[in-house]
Design an enzyme around this catalytic site. Structure first.
Site, short mmCIF file in Angstrom:
data_model
loop_
_atom_site.label_atom_id
_atom_site.label_comp_id
_atom_site.label_asym_id
_atom_site.label_seq_id
_atom_site.Cartn_x
_atom_site.Cartn_y
_atom_site.Cartn_z
N ILE A 1 0.82 -1.22 0.00
CA ILE A 1 0.00 0.00 0.00
C ILE A 1 0.86 1.27 0.00
CG2 ILE A 1 -2.00 -1.06 1.10
CD1 ILE A 1 -1.04 0.04 3.77
N GLY B 1 8.59 3.47 0.11
CA GLY B 1 9.47 4.59 0.43
C GLY B 1 10.85 4.36 -0.14
N VAL C 1 5.33 -0.72 2.59
CA VAL C 1 4.31 -0.99 3.60
C VAL C 1 3.25 -1.90 3.00
CG1 VAL C 1 2.60 0.02 5.16
CG2 VAL C 1 4.73 1.25 4.68
N LYS D 1 5.69 -2.74 7.85
CA LYS D 1 6.74 -1.92 7.24
C LYS D 1 7.96 -2.80 7.05
CE LYS D 1 9.38 2.32 8.17
NZ LYS D 1 9.56 3.42 9.16
N ASP E 1 11.81 14.09 12.42
CA ASP E 1 11.28 14.00 11.05
C ASP E 1 9.76 14.19 11.06
OD1 ASP E 1 11.51 13.76 8.32
OD2 ASP E 1 11.55 11.57 8.30
#
Length: 325
Positions: free
Chosen positions: A32, A35, A40, A54, A154
């Site tokens: 879905i 990165g 993920v 993840k 972050d």
């Protein structure tokens, strides 16, 4: 080895094989999101529980830095208990297959929702302000309520996830750090371009005020419906542009003037966001201060017309408000 964070989760994630079976060995049809160093996946476990996985890409799992990032996220989230911080259900830290198991956030990231015109309209003004308040509480918790303060490092709209009810959850603690107030904390610059505090351009000493700056960027992005971009460089310059607040607002939403009291909340949010973006970290408020401000009712001067208020007035605090009981 598959490990669980809470005993109650053991039944849900009793075996590594359950994860492999639920995702058909991480088949792309369950992916879905992807990165820079991981993907993920959405998985339904044997007991019916839906989780997000993840997973680190195979080649990246061999890199010490990324392995440590995954381990760091596990170490941080095991110690955190807050309703607006993503819950880590379990994890597998093995060189051959490395993944973290989270509760599934059905609506995805705040960035994705804001980037999609149809989804963004669902985030009305009240919902957006609620999201910012929830995130401010989460940051205040890790800065001020943990035994050892944590700096996230972050804070972005990509790392704020939304559940099916559009409740916000702070995620991705891969580069977060524990803060020892007795020491000057030096580190390599981490974070996402466009959200990093300006002092990190000339110093590698970090503090919780770096997160405060990032939160200010996020707050503007939520109000504007897009990243503020060059506006960040103008805010505290000698020549702050004469931009009306009404022209900052996400044009995809109905005017806040149509709802009683909404303009007051937006003005407060923008005032606090601008304060977070002060170039001097010592002049920025703490997240603890922000949460208190969000929780208090405000009344701006009645004679002010919302459509005539400019950024410059809020930045210079020429607009005054009074506390209301």
């Amino acid at each position: 080895m598959l490990c669980s964070v809470y005993d109650m989760i053991m039944g849900m994630c009793s075996a590594y094989d359950d994860i492999i079976e639920a995702t058909e060995d991480f088949d792309i049809k369950y992916c879905i999101g992807t990165g820079g160093y991981g993907s993920v996946y959405r998985a339904r476990l044997p007991n019916g529980k839906v989780v997000a996985l993840k997973k680190l890409h195979t080649r990246e799992a061999q890199e010490t830095t990324l392995f440590k990032s995954f381990q760091n996220e596990v170490d941080m989230l095991k110690e955190i208990r807050h309703k607006n911080i993503i819950k880590l259900h379990g994890y597998c830290l093995h060189r051959r297959c490395m993944f973290l198991i989270y509760e599934c956030m059905e609506r995805g990231s705040l960035f994705w929702v804001l980037s999609n015109d149809k989804e963004a309209v669902e985030l009305d003004w009240k919902t957006r302000l609620n999201i910012l308040q929830r995130v401010s509480h989460a940051l205040s918790y890790i800065h001020h309520d943990c035994i050892t303060p944590i700096i996230h490092r972050d804070v972005t709209t990509c790392n704020i996830l939304l559940d099916s009810n559009l409740e916000a959850f702070l995620s991705d603690f891969g580069i977060s750090r524990l803060l020892d107030h007795e020491l000057s904390y030096h580190t390599t610059v981490g974070g996402t371009c466009g959200y990093i505090a300006p002092e990190l351009a000339y110093s590698v000493v970090i503090s919780e005020k770096c997160d405060v700056y990032s939160f200010g960027v996020v707050a503007l992005e939520v109000i504007m419906g897009k990243h503020p971009g060059e506006l960040l460089t103008y805010l505290w310059s000698k020549y702050t542009p004469c931009i009306f607040i009404k022209d900052l607002l996400d044009s995809r939403l109905k005017s806040p003037l149509l709802q009683i009291g909404l303009t007051q909340s937006i003005l407060l949010t923008l005032t606090l966001a601008f304060a977070c973006l002060h170039p001097n970290p010592k002049a920025r408020p703490t997240m603890q201060h922000l949460t208190r401000e969000f929780n208090l009712r405000r009344l701006y001067q009645d004679e002010l017309v919302f459509n005539e208020i400019t950024i410059d007035q809020l930045v210079k605090q020429e607009i005054y408000y009074v506390h209301q009981s």
